[in-house]
Motif scaffolding. Structure first.
Motif, PDB file in Angstrom:
ATOM      1  N   GLY A  37       8.043   0.373  41.632  1.00 33.87           N
ATOM      2  CA  GLY A  37       9.407   0.058  42.034  1.00 33.87           C
ATOM      3  C   GLY A  37      10.400   0.166  40.898  1.00 33.87           C
ATOM      4  N   ARG A  38      11.655  -0.022  41.237  1.00 33.27           N
ATOM      5  CA  ARG A  38      12.718   0.043  40.230  1.00 33.27           C
ATOM      6  C   ARG A  38      12.994  -1.304  39.581  1.00 33.27           C
ATOM      7  N   GLN A  42       8.383  -5.835  42.889  1.00 35.57           N
ATOM      8  CA  GLN A  42       9.103  -5.196  43.977  1.00 35.57           C
ATOM      9  C   GLN A  42       8.625  -5.691  45.341  1.00 35.57           C
ATOM     10  N   ARG A  45       9.921  -9.247  46.231  1.00 36.23           N
ATOM     11  CA  ARG A  45      11.339  -9.234  46.596  1.00 36.23           C
ATOM     12  C   ARG A  45      11.527  -8.974  48.096  1.00 36.23           C
TER      13      ARG A  45
END
Length: 456
Positions: A37-38, A42, A45
């Protein structure tokens, strides 16, 4: 021990992956953490709106806390129960921001394959002396390779949910109707409100994700009274879904079961159990028509939306060239299959385990965290922290620390369910020409029985 010139690769920057990095840093090793993920964590979240059932004292790792304490971190109250978002904001993000951790974390770096340098999984001679090679997809899909002396796969299972189909495959039509199907625990009081308010939603599954979804839908109905809730389970005995309630060693988990029981007993949820889904079609009185088998007879129900909370399974595609050893039905590390089998155990009856039980046929390769449990739903975050503590010790040659057990889990789950003498809860008949009454359920398996007995 002098650190190897090659790093130890960790796949996944969730709580277990970051804990692994903290333990390796503590031992003078150089971890490299690759997160698809960024942002870190991730997957968490995506369920940040959900309150966990484990208090903070079971959610943090000792090595990670030591790093945070040295930086002046203010820990949350140990007995408070965080949401997923609070776990990220109050613990994981401060941990990832520490300079030693931040330099080890690589975001937007999806590991697509793991192998050994210059050979496939067939070759044996000299294999153990070769470094691992991780093929990594970066921004835009650009590929690169990174070498490591060991690999810890802590990538989790959130991205590969189980389907609604009762036979382990997607039900007929399930994939084509994905626009009306959510997995996990959607935010029905927030981002997903419009999909469910005033409509009929069927929650599929008998675990705690399903209970959370049911309770949130009930809260939504207070705001939108036309909202209708169905609960679809394969369990023959609905009481098994409520867990230990006030006998549970984790009070928040017990309270979740009690709230779900009260919701069912009040008539706020229509329960179809046991129901096995075979096909999902579009149209009818609602957006979806679901057919299958209810108590041994053909049956159907209609809904506008489905929430499929039937658990998760590991994605093993990137490990095709690794010699890993799996339990034949859980797809977990073979050494822990009998320890975690959900036919026998709840998360509180699983014995703590470490590097020895998690070892695979490929030396230097480990699967840790939720993914190490394969399809078993009995994982606790504290168990993952103990796993990577032991793995880190093993990777630096500290056999005594690797073998030592440093975790005591709360008692919870099937061994602490309410007495069977409690009156059973009535369930609804599915729509069919002649739906029979639900047959009497078989006795529940005891956690003290053998694995084979409970599987039958």
């Amino acid at each position: 021990m002098t650190a190897s010139p090659l790093p130890i690769a960790i796949i996944g920057a969730g709580p277990v992956g970051l804990a692994a990095a903290a333990h390796l840093l503590r031992r003078g090793e150089r971890p490299m953490v690759f997160e698809a993920g960024r942002a870190i964590a991730q997957s968490i979240r995506q369920w940040g709106h959900v309150r966990m059932f484990t208090p903070w004292r079971y959610c943090t790792d000792a090595a990670a806390v030591a790093l945070l304490d040295a930086a002046g971190w203010a820990p949350p109250p140990p007995d408070a129960v965080p949401t997923g978002a609070e776990l990220v904001a109050d613990y994981l993000e401060p941990l990832a921001a520490l300079p030693a951790m931040a330099s080890a974390i690589h975001l937007d770096a999806r590991v697509v394959a793991v192998t050994r340098r210059g050979c496939d999984k067939v070759r044996t001679m000299g294999r153990d002396a070769l470094p691992f090679v991780l093929r990594i997809a970066g921004p835009g899909g650009a590929l690169r390779s990174v070498e490591a002396r060991a690999v810890i796969d802590a990538s989790g299972t959130w991205q590969t949910p189980n389907p609604a189909g009762a036979d382990g495959l997607p039900a007929l039509g399930e994939e084509s109707l994905a626009a009306h199907i959510a997995t996990g625990i959607p935010d029905v009081l927030g981002a997903a409100r419009a999909r469910h308010a005033g409509r009929t939603t069927a929650v599929i599954g008998g675990g705690h994700s399903a209970l959370n979804a049911l309770i949130d839908l009930a809260a939504l109905r207070e705001q939108a009274p036309e909202t209708r809730i169905l609960w679809i389970m394969r369990k023959a005995r609905i009481e098994a879904a409520f867990g230990g309630e006030d006998l549970d060693g984790l009070p928040a988990r017990g309270a979740l079961g009690s709230r779900a029981r009260a919701l069912v007993e009040s008539g706020g949820v229509t329960v179809l159990s046991p129901f096995r889904i075979a096909e999902i079609r579009a149209g009818g009185t609602h957006a979806l028509s679901v057919t299958g088998e209810h108590a041994g007879h053909p049956a159907s129900f209609a809904a506008d939306e489905l929430i499929v909370a039937t658990g998760f399974r590991p994605d093993l595609a990137m490990l095709r060239e690794v010699r890993f050893t799996l339990d034949p039905w859980l797809e977990c590390a073979a050494g822990i299959g009998p320890l975690i089998d959900p036919n026998l155990h709840s998360c509180g009856t699983v014995r703590p385990h470490g590097a020895r039980e998690l070892a695979h046929a490929e030396p230097g390769f480990f699967i840790a965290g939720m993914k190490s449990y394969g399809r078993a739903p009995t994982f606790l975050l504290a168990t993952g922290h103990e796993q990577v503590r032991s793995i880190a010790a093993a990777l630096v040659g500290d056999a005594a620390a690797a073998a030592r057990v440093e975790l005591v889990l709360p008692e919870t789950g099937v061994c602490n369910t309410r007495p069977a003498a409690q009156a059973p809860i009535a369930v609804a008949a599915a729509s069919s020409c002649c739906a029979p009454a639900v047959a009497a359920p078989p006795p529940a398996a005891s956690c003290c029985g053998t694995r084979q007995e409970a599987a039958q």
